[in-house]
Design a protein around this motif. Structure first.
Motif, PDB file in Angstrom:
ATOM      1  N   LEU A  86       0.824  -1.203   0.000  1.00  0.00           N
ATOM      2  CA  LEU A  86       0.000   0.000   0.000  1.00  0.00           C
ATOM      3  C   LEU A  86       0.859   1.253   0.000  1.00  0.00           C
ATOM      4  O   LEU A  86       1.661   1.478   0.913  1.00  0.00           O
ATOM      5  CB  LEU A  86      -0.908  -0.011   1.233  1.00  0.00           C
ATOM      6  N   ILE A  88       0.622   5.445  -0.227  1.00  0.00           N
ATOM      7  CA  ILE A  88      -0.339   6.531  -0.031  1.00  0.00           C
ATOM      8  C   ILE A  88       0.395   7.864   0.028  1.00  0.00           C
ATOM      9  O   ILE A  88       1.418   7.987   0.719  1.00  0.00           O
ATOM     10  CB  ILE A  88      -1.141   6.339   1.271  1.00  0.00           C
ATOM     11  N   ALA A 234      -8.895   3.586   1.568  1.00  0.00           N
ATOM     12  CA  ALA A 234      -7.910   2.526   1.754  1.00  0.00           C
ATOM     13  C   ALA A 234      -8.576   1.230   2.198  1.00  0.00           C
ATOM     14  O   ALA A 234      -8.303   0.152   1.656  1.00  0.00           O
ATOM     15  CB  ALA A 234      -6.857   2.961   2.772  1.00  0.00           C
TER      16      ALA A 234
END
Length: 248
Positions: A86, A88, A234
């Motif tokens: 992930l 971000i 998310a």
């Protein structure tokens, strides 16, 4: 706290630990444990190797204002990790805490936070990105989901080196999906195999940034026309991408 996460320094003998920090406070105030009770415990795994059988239970030997003493029995494997890495755009500190906790609870083992045009430069000086603060949020996530494998967190304060260099390894392993309100395709469901998931700021990426991702072969995807908060997007994306076997 669904799991008391132990660290090697907590052990006073081979099978006994003594705790006197927030875990003691939580056990007394919220779990209300008493001598003879059994609680779930796990030994923190910070390594890069395969997960060890370090989940189990412990018997409460003592619980008072000064210490929580446990006799520990380990032998079970932690849950399988998510195969999503992930990335971000660095959010505001309060949102960062939520992303770390919730992402860890869902099983993410690699977080990458990077700079983009709509990221406030002041965020890079916030106390929330200090190692101790990040570690605290990761531990809270592990306690929530009964896991012991500590995720890895990377900070990338420059956009182009991150997109052009650091994402190369992810692209070699599988697709990189860039979630953005301007994405023309819906995010796929139940993805199999490793992949990278990139989220921009709440307002999305600026045109130059979108174009750079696409020029490098990444695919822009969306969850629809609604603009979601970073922590909401998310969780929604990770749940959507999880293989059915992870949800059984």
């Amino acid at each position: 706290m669904n799991l008391i996460v132990l660290e090697p320094g907590d052990f006073v003998t081979e099978d006994r630990v003594q705790l006197s920090d927030r875990r003691l406070v939580h056990a007394r105030k919220h779990l209300r444990v008493a001598v003879g009770d059994r609680v779930r415990v796990g030994l923190l795994d910070e390594g890069d190797g395969p997960p060890a059988a370090n989940l189990g239970h412990a018997e409460v030997l003592r619980c008072d204002r000064d210490a929580l003493e446990l006799r520990v029995e380990l032998g079970s494997l932690p849950p399988a990790p998510s195969r999503v890495s992930l990335a971000i755009a660095l959010p505001r500190p309060h949102t960062l805490e939520k992303v770390l906790q919730q992402g860890t609870a869902i099983g993410v083992k690699r977080f990458m936070f990077f700079h983009s045009r709509r990221v406030e430069k002041s965020y890079w000086g916030a106390s929330a990105i200090e190692p101790a603060a990040i570690r605290r949020q990761l531990l809270l996530g592990l306690e929530q989901c009964v896991d012991t494998v500590l995720p890895r967190v990377e900070l990338h304060p420059r956009f182009l080196p991150f997109v052009e260099d650091r994402l190369v390894a992810l692209r070699e392993q599988g697709p990189v999906l860039v979630a953005d309100p301007e994405g023309r395709k819906p995010c796929p469901r139940a993805a199999t195999g490793p992949l990278g998931l990139v989220l921009g700021p709440e307002g999305g990426f600026v045109p130059f940034e979108r174009e750079r991702f696409m020029a490098l072969g990444d695919e822009l995807v969306s969850l629809g026309p609604r603009i979601l908060r970073v922590e909401t997007a998310a969780v929604a994306l990770l749940a959507r991408l999880a293989p059915d076997t992870e949800l059984e």
